[in-house]
Design a protein around this motif. Structure first.
Motif, PDB file in Angstrom:
ATOM      1  N   ILE A   1       0.834  -1.202   0.000  1.00 33.75           N
ATOM      2  CA  ILE A   1       0.000   0.000   0.000  1.00 33.75           C
ATOM      3  C   ILE A   1       0.871   1.256   0.000  1.00 33.75           C
ATOM      4  O   ILE A   1       0.592   2.242  -0.695  1.00 33.75           O
ATOM      5  CB  ILE A   1      -0.955  -0.015   1.206  1.00 33.75           C
ATOM      6  CG1 ILE A   1      -1.992  -1.126   1.036  1.00 33.75           C
ATOM      7  CG2 ILE A   1      -1.652   1.335   1.370  1.00 33.75           C
ATOM      8  CD1 ILE A   1      -2.891  -1.299   2.242  1.00 33.75           C
ATOM      9  N   ALA A   2       1.965   1.227   0.797  1.00 35.25           N
ATOM     10  CA  ALA A   2       2.848   2.394   0.870  1.00 35.25           C
ATOM     11  C   ALA A   2       3.477   2.688  -0.485  1.00 35.25           C
ATOM     12  O   ALA A   2       3.577   3.845  -0.916  1.00 35.25           O
ATOM     13  CB  ALA A   2       3.918   2.168   1.933  1.00 35.25           C
ATOM     14  N   PHE A   3       3.904   1.633  -1.200  1.00 36.64           N
ATOM     15  CA  PHE A   3       4.515   1.856  -2.515  1.00 36.64           C
ATOM     16  C   PHE A   3       3.473   2.269  -3.545  1.00 36.64           C
ATOM     17  O   PHE A   3       3.736   3.095  -4.417  1.00 36.64           O
ATOM     18  CB  PHE A   3       5.241   0.590  -2.974  1.00 36.64           C
ATOM     19  CG  PHE A   3       6.626   0.463  -2.422  1.00 36.64           C
ATOM     20  CD1 PHE A   3       7.679   1.211  -2.937  1.00 36.64           C
ATOM     21  CD2 PHE A   3       6.882  -0.408  -1.370  1.00 36.64           C
ATOM     22  CE1 PHE A   3       8.941   1.089  -2.424  1.00 36.64           C
ATOM     23  CE2 PHE A   3       8.154  -0.526  -0.852  1.00 36.64           C
ATOM     24  CZ  PHE A   3       9.197   0.230  -1.369  1.00 36.64           C
ATOM     25  N   GLN A   4       2.268   1.674  -3.461  1.00 39.82           N
ATOM     26  CA  GLN A   4       1.217   2.034  -4.401  1.00 39.82           C
ATOM     27  C   GLN A   4       0.739   3.469  -4.194  1.00 39.82           C
ATOM     28  O   GLN A   4       0.339   4.141  -5.149  1.00 39.82           O
ATOM     29  CB  GLN A   4       0.026   1.062  -4.251  1.00 39.82           C
ATOM     30  CG  GLN A   4       0.320  -0.343  -4.720  1.00 39.82           C
ATOM     31  CD  GLN A   4       0.550  -0.422  -6.224  1.00 39.82           C
ATOM     32  OE1 GLN A   4       0.011   0.383  -6.993  1.00 39.82           O
ATOM     33  NE2 GLN A   4       1.369  -1.387  -6.657  1.00 39.82           N
ATOM     34  N   ALA A   5       0.769   3.924  -2.958  1.00 45.76           N
ATOM     35  CA  ALA A   5       0.306   5.284  -2.672  1.00 45.76           C
ATOM     36  C   ALA A   5       1.296   6.343  -3.130  1.00 45.76           C
ATOM     37  O   ALA A   5       0.968   7.535  -3.132  1.00 45.76           O
ATOM     38  CB  ALA A   5       0.045   5.439  -1.172  1.00 45.76           C
ATOM     39  N   ASP A   6       2.506   5.914  -3.494  1.00 43.83           N
ATOM     40  CA  ASP A   6       3.540   6.859  -3.966  1.00 43.83           C
ATOM     41  C   ASP A   6       3.734   7.995  -2.955  1.00 43.83           C
ATOM     42  O   ASP A   6       3.542   9.178  -3.261  1.00 43.83           O
ATOM     43  CB  ASP A   6       3.148   7.419  -5.335  1.00 43.83           C
ATOM     44  CG  ASP A   6       4.342   8.110  -6.010  1.00 43.83           C
ATOM     45  OD1 ASP A   6       5.490   7.875  -5.558  1.00 43.83           O
ATOM     46  OD2 ASP A   6       4.118   8.896  -6.949  1.00 43.83           O
ATOM     47  N   LEU A   7       4.108   7.607  -1.731  1.00 46.34           N
ATOM     48  CA  LEU A   7       4.276   8.585  -0.651  1.00 46.34           C
ATOM     49  C   LEU A   7       5.410   9.553  -0.963  1.00 46.34           C
ATOM     50  O   LEU A   7       6.390   9.209  -1.633  1.00 46.34           O
ATOM     51  CB  LEU A   7       4.567   7.867   0.673  1.00 46.34           C
ATOM     52  CG  LEU A   7       3.451   6.968   1.227  1.00 46.34           C
ATOM     53  CD1 LEU A   7       3.918   6.291   2.510  1.00 46.34           C
ATOM     54  CD2 LEU A   7       2.187   7.780   1.489  1.00 46.34           C
TER      55      LEU A   7
ATOM     56  N   ALA B   1      10.976   9.601   5.064  1.00 48.85           N
ATOM     57  CA  ALA B   1      11.953  10.061   6.057  1.00 48.85           C
ATOM     58  C   ALA B   1      11.395   9.948   7.472  1.00 48.85           C
ATOM     59  O   ALA B   1      12.100   9.540   8.411  1.00 48.85           O
ATOM     60  CB  ALA B   1      12.351  11.504   5.758  1.00 48.85           C
ATOM     61  N   LEU B   2      10.110  10.294   7.629  1.00 50.13           N
ATOM     62  CA  LEU B   2       9.489  10.173   8.946  1.00 50.13           C
ATOM     63  C   LEU B   2       9.399   8.719   9.391  1.00 50.13           C
ATOM     64  O   LEU B   2       9.650   8.379  10.559  1.00 50.13           O
ATOM     65  CB  LEU B   2       8.101  10.816   8.928  1.00 50.13           C
ATOM     66  CG  LEU B   2       8.049  12.342   8.816  1.00 50.13           C
ATOM     67  CD1 LEU B   2       6.606  12.822   8.692  1.00 50.13           C
ATOM     68  CD2 LEU B   2       8.717  12.980  10.032  1.00 50.13           C
ATOM     69  N   ILE B   3       9.021   7.834   8.449  1.00 49.89           N
ATOM     70  CA  ILE B   3       8.937   6.408   8.790  1.00 49.89           C
ATOM     71  C   ILE B   3      10.311   5.872   9.178  1.00 49.89           C
ATOM     72  O   ILE B   3      10.476   5.146  10.169  1.00 49.89           O
ATOM     73  CB  ILE B   3       8.349   5.623   7.600  1.00 49.89           C
ATOM     74  CG1 ILE B   3       6.890   6.042   7.354  1.00 49.89           C
ATOM     75  CG2 ILE B   3       8.437   4.127   7.856  1.00 49.89           C
ATOM     76  CD1 ILE B   3       6.297   5.450   6.088  1.00 49.89           C
TER      77      ILE B   3
END
Length: 751
Positions: free
Chosen positions: A215-221, A227-229
């Motif tokens: 989901i994180a990669f699909q959301a293109d954060l 950096a926060l993660i």
């Protein structure tokens, strides 16, 4: 008898009404009759009760009660042999018991006058910490990433061990050793069941983690989300992965280690020193307070109650043995007399040797004018507190072995007097050394050695100087007696009078190695010098004449009347400062015979370069501090005296020898002065640094200089204003090479 502190007066036993009973029987009768009245609220002594107060009999007086400090013997009846216990009256106004020490509401470091220093110290400390870690932050980042990877594998391994129920192996092995098949089978079945459901839990954990990553990669954060993660996960994993006992970010400031005292250590020390015995009746050492850190945080302190019969003097004599019992050096142990009992004292044990810590440069280097009517800064005591000395009305004797700081200590006090433009100085240097040469800039008279030189015969010059001071003393006393009471109410010299009348100026007489003038070949001259010095010593302080004497040979000088006058002159100094002495006899000659019995022996002061300028200041106050004097070397003394001359020229108070001298530099040379403030390998300085260094090092010319002022003056002399890097910033300033080139061009032009 009520068990509460004695918060009433126990000293003025005679201050009572004459009609109070005097005998024991009368007192018992009075107590029985006025028992109810004694329990009522007492009024001040001699005050009548209010009219509406239903009270019969004589007025109630708030008087003194005699109370035994020790517990009285047990008495079951009022007719027993001991005194009858009587409750003291409750005071009308609740007062704090005498000697009650309260902690300040506002800490000393946050009060007016100290707040700025506290803020600077705290800000400087944290600025250093931030700079320390900022410079090492790349290395911290690399370590954190590495140990985060290690922590990730460690965490995965821990999860696998949790799934496989490794803790069951010990129990299964124990069942096998005990030949217990039933228990082994039970453990085996429970282990299989536990692995089954733990495996299911791990499977869903892995599915959830994989879904979260997808989901994180699909959301293109955005990059800052990653950096926060990372900032949240890396420190946790790195902490888990780093080896035990290893820090990724070390401490920037290492706290000092010190020996923590406790009651057992203190008791061991006192008993080892022979100041009591733990197993004998009434011979135990006790404590009058809790063990605590001192206010400055430099050591530990506690009140000690010696056994009955032991005194503070006994503790002082055993100071070395106490230090041995505490396993510290003698310079770390200090005893302070307590005013409540001769067997009680305060024990202070410093964390480190305080006498080996230098006091620093003299504060006179700031170039500000001083006032002889205010105390002079002298140094720091063993607790790091500032020691000051009021020079007026006293005479001061400084003594020590050669090269132990005697001249520096005496000169620092003379420099303070020099910074008051309304003080006359007569400087006499019997050893004819360079230490006092620069005082010619401000001295009314200056005399060196005993052999004739180009200035004349020093002995005749000394006689003239002493006769002049004697005449001044007589003239001051006569003049004060002629002043009206409105101007001089007590017939004494005051600051206002000394400023108003030139003939009432404070006068400082410096006698360096004064003993040489008692050992001249001409005995008649010896006697006259001795007689004049004795007169000035006896009468001078009341007329504003301050005597500052120093000697490395304070005894065994002269014979007959000369020896008697020498001893009288030496012994009549009100304040003594003794640095390291060769033996106890020399120490006694400087400090006086009573000092040794009080525990002060300058021959016992530590030896070494770190202890130069350390000595006992005796007679200046009730206590005798061990002082580390401020340092003013030859260069510092020259700067201070040049400033002092400028102050006197401005005030128009130059007299005598100094008035006939010309200043070596009456016109400042901005280029030459600016070149001298560049240090080491510095190639350039910003204008602000140039201005501050010039104001600090040459205050007589640049006390009020600003960055804009010095910039304008140097640019007018063809020194360009360029960018100079300082602390990572580019600031406007001047290059050292440009200043040197401007000086060379000027020399070529004038040549």
């Amino acid at each position: 008898m009520t068990d509460r502190p004695h918060d009433f007066d126990t000293t003025t036993l005679t201050d009572r009404p004459p009609d109070l009973p005097d005998t024991d029987a009368d007192r018992q009768g009075a107590d029985m009759v006025d028992l109810d009245a004694a329990r009522t609220e007492r009024l001040p002594y001699g005050t009548m009760p209010p009219a509406d107060d239903p009270q019969d009999g004589p007025p109630v007086f708030d008087t003194s009660y005699e109370v035994e400090l020790d517990d009285p013997p047990d008495n079951d009846t009022a007719t027993g042999p001991g005194p009858m216990p009587v409750d003291p009256p409750r005071p009308a106004v609740l007062e704090s018991p005498e000697g009650d020490k309260r902690r300040p509401i506002i800490p000393p470091g946050l009060r007016r006058g100290s707040l700025a220093s506290t803020v600077r110290t705290t800000a400087g400390k944290w600025a250093y910490v931030v700079g320390f870690h900022a410079a090492r932050s790349p290395w911290y980042t690399l370590q954190a990433l590495w140990w985060a990877v290690v922590g990730l594998f460690r965490l995965a391994g821990r999860q696998l061990r949790w799934w496989w129920v490794n803790e069951q192996y010990t129990l299964a092995q124990q069942a096998a050793n005990d030949n217990d098949p039933a228990m082994w089978l039970k453990l085996h079945r429970e282990g299989k069941a536990t692995r089954r459901w733990r495996g299911i839990a791990l499977f869903f954990q892995a599915i959830a983690l994989a879904v979260a990553v997808i989901i994180a990669f699909q959301a293109d954060l955005a990059a800052y989300w990653w950096a926060l993660i990372g900032a949240a996960l890396v420190p946790v994993l790195a902490r888990y992965g780093r080896p035990a006992g290893r820090q990724i970010i070390p401490t920037a400031v290492v706290s000092r280690r010190y020996r923590l005292l406790n009651s057992d250590v203190v008791l061991r020390a006192y008993y080892a020193a022979g100041l009591g015995h733990p197993d004998r009746a009434n011979q135990q050492v006790q404590f009058g307070s809790r063990m605590s850190r001192d206010a400055a945080g430099t050591g530990s302190e506690v009140l000690i109650d010696l056994p009955y019969g032991k005194t503070f003097d006994d503790a002082v004599k055993a100071r070395g043995a106490i230090a041995s019992g505490l396993d510290v050096t003698e310079q770390q142990v200090y005893l302070t007399r307590d005013q409540t009992s001769n067997r009680r004292h305060m024990l202070f044990v410093a964390d480190r040797d305080p006498l080996a810590i230098p006091a620093g440069r003299t504060p006179l280097l700031d170039g500000k004018p001083r006032n002889i009517w205010q105390p002079a800064p002298f140094g720091l005591d063993e607790r790091g507190r500032k020691v000051t000395l009021l020079l007026l009305w006293i005479s001061i004797l400084v003594g020590a072995q050669p090269r132990k700081g005697k001249t520096f200590a005496a000169r620092s006090l003379a420099l303070y007097a020099a910074m008051d433009p309304y003080v006359k100085l007569t400087v006499v240097d019997g050893k004819d050394s360079p230490d006092w040469r620069k005082f010619s800039l401000i001295a009314h008279r200056i005399i060196f050695g005993t052999m004739p030189n180009r200035d004349g015969d020093p002995v005749e010059m000394l006689l003239d100087a002493l006769r002049e001071i004697k005449a001044h003393i007589q003239q001051v006393n006569q003049f004060l007696s002629t002043l009206p009471v409105t101007e001089c109410p007590d017939g004494k010299l005051t600051e206002e009078l000394s400023r108003k009348y030139e003939n009432l100026r404070v006068w400082v007489l410096v006698m360096e190695e004064f003993q040489v003038y008692y050992e001249l070949d001409d005995q008649e001259t010896n006697k006259e010098i001795a007689s004049l010095l004795s007169f000035i010593m006896a009468v001078g302080p009341s007329a504003g004449v301050i005597i500052l004497s120093s000697s490395q040979k304070p005894g065994g000088v002269g014979a007959g009347d000369v020896q008697r006058l020498f001893n009288r002159y030496r012994d009549n100094h009100a304040v003594r400062f003794a640095l390291k002495c060769g033996n106890r006899n020399v120490s006694d000659a400087i400090l006086g015979g009573d000092a040794y019995s009080e525990g002060f022996d300058a021959s016992s002061l530590p030896i070494g370069k770190a202890y130069r300028g350390v000595g006992y200041l005796y007679g200046a106050a009730d206590d005798t501090p061990t002082v580390r004097t401020y340092l003013a070397d030859a260069a510092d003394a020259e700067k201070i005296l040049a400033t002092a001359r400028a102050l006197r020229e401005r005030a128009g108070t130059l007299t005598g020898y100094a008035a006939g001298q010309t200043m070596a530099r009456e016109v400042r040379d901005v280029l030459a002065d600016a070149l001298t403030v560049y240090e080491g390998s510095e190639t350039g300085l910003p204008w602000t640094f140039l201005a501050s260094r010039l104001a600090e090092r040459i205050p007589e010319h640049y006390a009020d200089v600003t960055a804009d002022t010095i910039s304008a003056q140097l640019r007018a002399l063809a020194v360009p204003s360029v960018d100079v890097k300082r602390d990572g910033k580019a600031l406007k300033g001047a290059k050292k090479a440009a200043v040197a080139a401007a000086i060379k061009r000027r020399e070529n032009t004038t040549g």
